[in-house]
Design a protein around this motif. Structure first.
Motif, PDB file in Angstrom:
ATOM      1  N   PHE A  21       0.860  -1.180   0.000  1.00  6.31           N
ATOM      2  CA  PHE A  21       0.000   0.000   0.000  1.00  6.31           C
ATOM      3  C   PHE A  21       0.893   1.225   0.000  1.00  6.31           C
ATOM      4  N   ASP A  22       0.714   2.088  -0.988  1.00 10.47           N
ATOM      5  CA  ASP A  22       1.497   3.323  -1.094  1.00 10.47           C
ATOM      6  C   ASP A  22       0.621   4.501  -0.703  1.00 10.47           C
ATOM      7  N   HIS A  23       1.196   5.393   0.101  1.00 17.14           N
ATOM      8  CA  HIS A  23       0.489   6.607   0.504  1.00 17.14           C
ATOM      9  C   HIS A  23       1.507   7.741   0.537  1.00 17.14           C
ATOM     10  N   GLY A  24       1.288   8.748  -0.300  1.00 19.75           N
ATOM     11  CA  GLY A  24       2.273   9.822  -0.392  1.00 19.75           C
ATOM     12  C   GLY A  24       3.604   9.238  -0.815  1.00 19.75           C
ATOM     13  N   PHE A  28       3.905   0.869   2.422  1.00 19.57           N
ATOM     14  CA  PHE A  28       3.569   0.044   3.571  1.00 19.57           C
ATOM     15  C   PHE A  28       3.311  -1.384   3.118  1.00 19.57           C
ATOM     16  N   ALA A  29       3.414  -2.312   4.061  1.00 22.37           N
ATOM     17  CA  ALA A  29       2.977  -3.686   3.847  1.00 22.37           C
ATOM     18  C   ALA A  29       1.870  -3.953   4.856  1.00 22.37           C
ATOM     19  N   ILE A  30       0.761  -4.493   4.375  1.00 22.25           N
ATOM     20  CA  ILE A  30      -0.369  -4.805   5.242  1.00 22.25           C
ATOM     21  C   ILE A  30      -0.578  -6.310   5.205  1.00 22.25           C
ATOM     22  N   ALA A  40       0.333  -3.718  10.017  1.00 17.52           N
ATOM     23  CA  ALA A  40       0.983  -2.893   8.997  1.00 17.52           C
ATOM     24  C   ALA A  40       2.409  -2.581   9.430  1.00 17.52           C
ATOM     25  N   THR A  41       3.330  -2.678   8.465  1.00 21.04           N
ATOM     26  CA  THR A  41       4.727  -2.306   8.691  1.00 21.04           C
ATOM     27  C   THR A  41       5.178  -1.415   7.545  1.00 21.04           C
TER      28      THR A  41
END
Length: 104
Positions: A21-24, A28-30, A40-41
């Motif tokens: 998951f990319d944000h900005g 992340f890894a969920i 989440a890490t």
């Protein structure tokens, strides 16, 4: 207070698996644990910045696809060399079938 980000649907991740998951500017890894919990890490290995989404999930461990280092995704603890720096972890909540992470 930090914002909660809508990351994915609970159905997007099979048990004992993960998604990226990319944000900005952050990745992340969920994870979906065998018990049905979500975690989440940081999405990049602390050893050589490889995307963990290509790694193998076994129980509560994520194995980096590059050098086979392992982390416990529940707390980010580095479990097997060559990784020695823990992964950053993020708070997770599940509401209405959606996974939210709290991003700093």
């Amino acid at each position: 207070m930090m914002p909660w980000i809508n990351a994915c649907a609970t159905d997007d991740i099979d048990e004992e698996d993960l998604i990226r998951f990319d944000h900005g500017a952050q990745t992340f890894a969920i994870y979906h644990s065998p018990e049905g919990d979500f975690y989440a890490t940081a999405g990049l290995c602390s050893h050589e910045n490889v995307h963990l989404c290509d790694g193998l999930v076994m129980g509560h461990l994520i194995e980096c696809p590059k050098h086979n280092g392992q982390f416990d995704y529940r707390n980010g603890e580095a479990m097997r060399a060559p990784v020695c720096v823990n992964l950053k972890t993020f708070p997770v909540k599940v509401e209405d079938g959606r996974v939210f992470i709290e991003v700093a």
